[in-house]
Motif scaffolding. Structure first.
Motif, mmCIF file in Angstrom:
data_model
loop_
_atom_site.group_PDB
_atom_site.id
_atom_site.type_symbol
_atom_site.label_atom_id
_atom_site.label_comp_id
_atom_site.label_asym_id
_atom_site.label_seq_id
_atom_site.Cartn_x
_atom_site.Cartn_y
_atom_site.Cartn_z
ATOM 1 N N ARG A 39 0.812 -1.219 0.000
ATOM 2 C CA ARG A 39 0.000 0.000 0.000
ATOM 3 C C ARG A 39 0.842 1.265 0.000
ATOM 4 N N ASP A 40 2.050 1.155 0.572
ATOM 5 C CA ASP A 40 2.897 2.353 0.650
ATOM 6 C C ASP A 40 4.270 2.005 0.091
ATOM 7 N N PRO A 41 4.544 2.225 -1.206
ATOM 8 C CA PRO A 41 5.803 1.813 -1.816
ATOM 9 C C PRO A 41 7.017 2.534 -1.247
ATOM 10 N N LEU A 42 6.832 3.634 -0.534
ATOM 11 C CA LEU A 42 7.968 4.361 0.019
ATOM 12 C C LEU A 42 8.422 3.781 1.363
ATOM 13 N N SER A 43 7.634 2.913 1.956
ATOM 14 C CA SER A 43 8.041 2.309 3.229
ATOM 15 C C SER A 43 8.531 0.868 2.989
ATOM 16 N N LEU A 44 9.287 0.366 3.920
ATOM 17 C CA LEU A 44 9.927 -0.947 3.786
ATOM 18 C C LEU A 44 9.395 -1.876 4.878
#
Length: 132
Positions: A39-44
């Motif tokens: 859902r959030d490609p900027l988080s890992l």
């Protein structure tokens, strides 16, 4: 040579006993997984796993008992080899003494035979005995 090899086997058995007495017989492992969140490609999203196998209970106790029995068996085998080496050395020493005594007896018998021959020759030359 046999006793030296048996001594090495005792050392090997002791090493196996030390290995069996250790809490874990398998190496620990580390694994890691990481990737972006859907859902959030900027988080890992990451996961770290540490596996440390520890043998407890009956299985470990059996392995330790088996290794301890192996140490005792190899120690007894070493003692037997050492005894055989000592017995072989004593037997060789006694055989050497026996051979030396046989040589002394043979030397004495030869001296007696030479004296008997000399006496027989002297008696014959003196006319005291006939020649056979």
């Amino acid at each position: 040579l046999e006793s030296r090899l048996a001594a090495l086997d005792v050392g090997d058995a002791r090493a196996r006993l030390a290995g069996a007495q250790a809490l874990g017989s398998e190496n620990p492992s580390v694994s890691m997984a990481a990737g972006p969140r859907l859902r959030d490609p900027l988080s890992l999203d990451a996961q770290l796993t540490l596996d440390v196998p520890v043998e407890l209970g009956v299985r470990r106790a059996r392995a330790v008992d088996l290794a301890a029995d192996e140490v005792r068996r190899e120690q007894l085998r070493f003692q037997g080899a050492a005894r055989r080496a000592v017995l072989d050395a004593v037997a060789t020493y006694l055989q050497t003494l026996h051979a030396a005594e046989l040589f002394v007896l043979a030397t004495e018998r030869r001296a007696i035979a030479e004296q008997l021959l000399s006496t027989a020759v002297e008696r014959e030359q003196a006319g005291d005995a006939s020649r056979l």
